[in-house]
Design a protein around this motif. Structure first.
Motif, short mmCIF file in Angstrom:
data_model
loop_
_atom_site.label_atom_id
_atom_site.label_comp_id
_atom_site.label_asym_id
_atom_site.label_seq_id
_atom_site.Cartn_x
_atom_site.Cartn_y
_atom_site.Cartn_z
N MET A 31 16.20 12.03 47.88
CA MET A 31 15.08 12.30 48.88
C MET A 31 15.33 13.50 49.40
SD MET A 31 13.80 9.20 49.09
CE MET A 31 13.02 8.84 50.55
N MET A 32 15.78 14.54 48.53
CA MET A 32 15.68 15.80 49.09
C MET A 32 14.25 16.37 49.37
SD MET A 32 16.81 19.33 46.40
CE MET A 32 14.92 19.26 45.79
N GLY A 33 14.47 17.31 50.37
CA GLY A 33 13.28 18.10 50.71
C GLY A 33 12.38 17.39 51.61
N LEU A 34 12.71 16.26 51.88
CA LEU A 34 11.47 15.39 52.70
C LEU A 34 11.18 16.16 53.72
CD1 LEU A 34 12.53 11.86 52.35
CD2 LEU A 34 10.23 13.00 51.53
N THR A 35 11.99 16.89 54.56
CA THR A 35 11.72 17.63 55.85
C THR A 35 11.70 19.17 55.18
OG1 THR A 35 13.82 17.77 56.61
CG2 THR A 35 12.28 16.14 57.43
N GLY A 36 12.86 19.41 54.54
CA GLY A 36 12.67 20.81 54.05
C GLY A 36 11.82 21.62 53.57
N ASN A 37 11.02 20.86 52.64
CA ASN A 37 9.85 21.52 51.82
C ASN A 37 8.63 21.41 52.83
OD1 ASN A 37 11.27 21.77 49.58
ND2 ASN A 37 10.56 20.11 48.39
N SER A 38 8.57 20.79 53.69
CA SER A 38 7.48 20.89 54.48
C SER A 38 7.17 22.44 54.85
CB SER A 38 7.56 20.14 55.84
OG SER A 38 7.68 18.87 55.85
N LYS A 39 5.83 22.77 54.70
CA LYS A 39 5.36 24.16 54.67
C LYS A 39 4.82 24.15 56.30
CE LYS A 39 3.74 24.78 50.39
NZ LYS A 39 2.44 24.67 49.59
N LEU A 40 5.59 25.04 57.09
CA LEU A 40 4.83 25.09 58.36
C LEU A 40 4.35 26.20 58.65
CD1 LEU A 40 7.82 23.21 60.41
CD2 LEU A 40 5.43 22.21 59.71
N VAL A 41 3.06 26.33 59.24
CA VAL A 41 2.22 27.38 59.33
C VAL A 41 1.49 27.28 60.66
CG1 VAL A 41 0.45 29.29 58.39
CG2 VAL A 41 1.98 27.80 56.85
N ASP B 223 22.95 8.79 67.90
CA ASP B 223 22.85 9.06 66.29
C ASP B 223 21.23 8.54 65.92
OD1 ASP B 223 24.74 10.25 64.97
OD2 ASP B 223 25.51 8.61 63.82
N CYS B 224 20.55 9.45 65.38
CA CYS B 224 19.16 9.36 65.13
C CYS B 224 19.22 8.78 63.58
CB CYS B 224 18.19 10.22 65.50
SG CYS B 224 18.11 10.48 67.25
N PRO B 225 18.48 7.94 63.12
CA PRO B 225 18.03 7.58 61.85
C PRO B 225 17.88 8.57 60.79
CG PRO B 225 16.52 6.46 63.06
CD PRO B 225 17.37 7.09 63.91
N SER B 226 18.28 8.51 59.64
CA SER B 226 17.54 9.66 58.79
C SER B 226 16.26 9.38 58.41
CB SER B 226 18.48 9.52 57.66
OG SER B 226 18.26 8.27 56.75
N PRO B 227 15.43 10.08 57.67
CA PRO B 227 14.23 9.92 57.23
C PRO B 227 14.01 8.78 56.27
CG PRO B 227 14.67 12.22 57.12
CD PRO B 227 15.78 11.57 57.71
N LYS B 228 15.11 8.73 55.30
CA LYS B 228 15.11 7.41 54.40
C LYS B 228 15.43 6.29 55.14
CE LYS B 228 17.03 5.94 50.02
NZ LYS B 228 17.12 4.45 50.63
N SER B 229 16.14 6.20 56.25
CA SER B 229 16.46 5.06 56.64
C SER B 229 15.23 4.35 57.67
CB SER B 229 17.81 4.92 57.60
OG SER B 229 17.66 5.29 58.65
N MET B 230 14.45 5.37 58.15
CA MET B 230 13.47 4.94 58.92
C MET B 230 12.57 4.45 58.09
SD MET B 230 12.77 8.08 61.84
CE MET B 230 12.39 9.43 60.68
N ALA B 231 12.14 5.26 57.06
CA ALA B 231 11.05 4.90 56.02
C ALA B 231 11.46 3.18 55.51
CB ALA B 231 10.91 5.60 54.76
N ASP B 232 12.74 3.06 55.21
CA ASP B 232 13.27 1.97 54.56
C ASP B 232 12.92 0.57 55.51
OD1 ASP B 232 14.02 2.72 52.38
OD2 ASP B 232 16.17 3.05 52.58
N GLN B 233 13.01 0.89 56.91
CA GLN B 233 12.67 0.09 58.00
C GLN B 233 11.38 -0.42 57.89
OE1 GLN B 233 14.05 1.19 61.89
NE2 GLN B 233 13.09 -0.59 62.81
#
Lengths: 217, 217
Positions: A1-11, B194-204
């Motif tokens: 799940m790499m880059g799900l947030t990291g790859n977001s381009k924020l402009v 502790d806030c859930p990770s993107p993956k665990s939110m999506a899985d929910q």
């Protein structure tokens, strides 16, 4: 799940009347969806007089493409006035805004990977060209070039009759102009008074889509 | 190709500011598209404070569903302000209109058979409920219940800082209210800080969609 947030381009940008808006780019893009659907997202924009057969062509086209396994969606100018565009009436600026919104929504559907079929009278070249400019490589303008006399004889909604008796004002073809496309992808017309069937109109568009690579990834 | 025009249901009606509109029913409907996609069209509506992770969840969710072969589309409130909603600003009535339009477009995507993921702060219950009423059986409201302190500490866009120093007025959570859903389908929250990770939110969310039959025809 790499880059799900990291790859977001924020402009950060200022657009229209909005400020402090950032553009979020998702890792699943148009390309991934097109691959899933085995087709290329595009907009088939059907323009023509009332009664020229726009909705009929849209239905035949969606039917023909669906039977080949393709995902389509019809945006009918009339239908959208029940929902998204229910705040608009038929005065000039509202008609333009109606077309603008349909163009923007059609762009979203093409981005989603669908073959989006938009049918609106869209009488003015400038409005249609504004929509074309939103997705210049995947905008297929189809002009239903059916003579006014034929459309008026069909009069499926009884609107020509109302326009001729003055009960509707500003009706395209009667007391409001229709500007035919000067350079569109597909023209459909009658030959010796014989108008093509829904299936043959749809086949003409499907051939175009096939030859131009829209029916495969 | 029987019935392409003959089966169209034509009903004249007066809606909102528009008259003389008829509703065209196409032979290929939501059902046919859902069968093609092997899923049920629906709207996953993600609401929460700025910085609560709405866009992050939307991306993770679209990623997770795509990898399972499902077609999704993300409607991001911010992104739509670049196109469809570029005529709107952030005053109260425009924010409501922004949400209304996103709701209407989300409904079209669900009708097209997609799992449409809408992410907007959408702070008021009444606006969210108006969208829910457009598709009562397939509206899945996800509340990102992340404490204000956490969102403000993240401040990914630097907006809380601007709001605290008065450079932005009417900012949700600071000088404008957020009304949490009273009865939504899914609540996502932090446990012991502790806030859930993107993956665990999506899985929910994916579990919910699976259990409720949206991931099959």
């Amino acid at each position: 799940m790499m880059g799900l947030t990291g790859n977001s381009k924020l402009v950060t940008s200022t657009v229209g009347k909005s400020t402090n808006i950032r553009w979020h780019d998702c890792p699943i893009g148009q390309d991934g969806r097109q691959k899933l659907l085995n087709q290329k997202g595009c907009v088939v924009w059907i323009t023509g007089l009332s009664g020229s057969g726009k909705s009929t062509l849209a239905c035949a086209l969606s039917h023909g493409l669906h039977s080949r396994g393709h995902l389509t969606y019809v945006l009918d100018g009339d239908n959208l006035r029940h929902g998204l565009n229910r705040d608009l009436c038929f005065k000039a600026e509202d008609r333009a805004e109606n077309i603008r919104r349909v163009g923007e929504v059609a762009k979203l559907f093409a981005d989603a990977g669908l073959i989006c079929i938009a049918c609106l009278i869209s009488p003015f070249r400038s409005d249609r060209n504004a929509c074309r400019s939103l997705l210049p490589k995947s905008f297929i303008e189809v002009f239903l070039n059916i003579p006014l006399e034929v459309c008026e004889a069909r009069d499926p909604k009884g609107l020509y009759k109302l326009a001729r008796t003055g009960k509707i004002k500003g009706f395209t073809g009667i007391d409001d102009p229709y500007e035919p496309p000067s350079d569109c992808e597909i023209v459909i017309h009658c030959k010796a008074g014989d108008c093509p069937s829904p299936k043959s109109m749809a086949d003409q568009v499907i051939s175009y889509l096939e030859v131009n690579g829209f029916l495969q990834y």
